[in-house]
Design an enzyme around this catalytic site. Structure first.
Site, PDB file in Angstrom:
ATOM      1  N   HIS A  44      -8.940  -3.655  -2.682  1.00  0.00           N
ATOM      2  CA  HIS A  44      -8.050  -2.850  -1.842  1.00  0.00           C
ATOM      3  C   HIS A  44      -8.526  -1.390  -1.781  1.00  0.00           C
ATOM      4  O   HIS A  44      -8.619  -0.801  -0.701  1.00  0.00           O
ATOM      5  CB  HIS A  44      -6.624  -2.941  -2.411  1.00  0.00           C
ATOM      6  CG  HIS A  44      -5.593  -2.167  -1.682  1.00  0.00           C
ATOM      7  ND1 HIS A  44      -4.658  -2.772  -0.867  1.00  0.00           N
ATOM      8  CD2 HIS A  44      -5.315  -0.839  -1.649  1.00  0.00           C
ATOM      9  CE1 HIS A  44      -3.860  -1.841  -0.368  1.00  0.00           C
ATOM     10  NE2 HIS A  44      -4.233  -0.649  -0.828  1.00  0.00           N
ATOM     11  N   GLU A  45      -8.836  -0.814  -2.953  1.00  0.00           N
ATOM     12  CA  GLU A  45      -9.256   0.594  -2.984  1.00  0.00           C
ATOM     13  C   GLU A  45     -10.626   0.777  -2.330  1.00  0.00           C
ATOM     14  O   GLU A  45     -10.857   1.785  -1.642  1.00  0.00           O
ATOM     15  CB  GLU A  45      -9.245   1.134  -4.411  1.00  0.00           C
ATOM     16  CG  GLU A  45      -7.876   1.099  -5.091  1.00  0.00           C
ATOM     17  CD  GLU A  45      -6.743   1.709  -4.277  1.00  0.00           C
ATOM     18  OE1 GLU A  45      -6.972   2.662  -3.500  1.00  0.00           O
ATOM     19  OE2 GLU A  45      -5.606   1.217  -4.407  1.00  0.00           O
ATOM     20  N   CYS A 100       0.847  -1.187   0.000  1.00  0.00           N
ATOM     21  CA  CYS A 100       0.000   0.000   0.000  1.00  0.00           C
ATOM     22  C   CYS A 100       0.884   1.239   0.000  1.00  0.00           C
ATOM     23  O   CYS A 100       1.896   1.282   0.703  1.00  0.00           O
ATOM     24  CB  CYS A 100      -0.893  -0.018   1.239  1.00  0.00           C
ATOM     25  SG  CYS A 100      -1.993   1.396   1.381  1.00  0.00           S
TER      26      CYS A 100
END
Length: 184
Positions: A146-147, A104
């Site tokens: 993830h986003e 990240c």
């Protein structure tokens, strides 16, 4: 010859917020105005993502608490997926669950095997308010999930358990950038 400009080509680069910044742990608000300021935000997000060498970036990662993310991400067949989503909602995950390396931009240099579904579908809107549906598999599905987690106030480390989680958070505390952020 391409007539459109490259996404992020005219946007200012913003610093990426790091683990411990409260904006990362706060769910983002819905976008209500599809106007020039939203277009400027998306342009700045692309510029910031490219400057940080990422494949995806959520608005809260540059300190803006709105439900927007951008991506320029390959899938497992090396097909490029480029775009943005406003007010995205993860509407489907499926396929097998795969534990793969995940990192990240808000935890630079930290990576851990994170379990994600191999298929994901996200629905949202474009800059002009048109509905859009984005489907992904493999690495791109991981990016979409993830986003979406970011916009809900989560980080990939929240999905880790046991030793993987302890190791990732220990590495974050010891990282050179940790002094600039609030320690987890």
């Amino acid at each position: 010859m391409r007539k459109r400009s490259i996404p992020g080509g005219s946007g200012p680069v913003q610093p990426v917020r790091l683990l411990g910044d409260s904006v990362l742990g706060t769910p983002c608000a819905e976008v209500t105005a599809f106007d020039d300021s939203l277009a400027a935000l998306v342009e700045s997000m692309f510029a910031s993502m490219y400057a940080a060498h990422g494949v995806g970036l959520a608005a809260n990662q540059i300190g803006v608490g709105l439900r927007v993310f951008v991506y320029d991400c390959p899938d497992d067949e090396d097909r490029r997926h480029l775009g943005h989503l406003v007010n995205p909602r993860l509407v489907h995950t499926g396929g097998v669950r795969v534990r793969g390396p995940e990192g990240c931009l808000s935890l630079p240099g930290i990576e851990a095997g994170t379990e994600r579904f191999d298929e994901a579908v996200v629905e949202g809107f474009t800059l002009d308010g048109s509905p859009v549906r984005v489907s992904g598999t493999g690495f791109f599905a991981r990016c979409l999930q993830h986003e979406c987690d970011h916009l809900d106030g989560g980080l990939f480390t929240d999905r880790l358990t046991g030793l993987r989680r302890r190791r990732a958070l220990r590495a974050a505390r010891r990282a050179p950038w940790a002094e600039r952020s609030v320690r987890p």
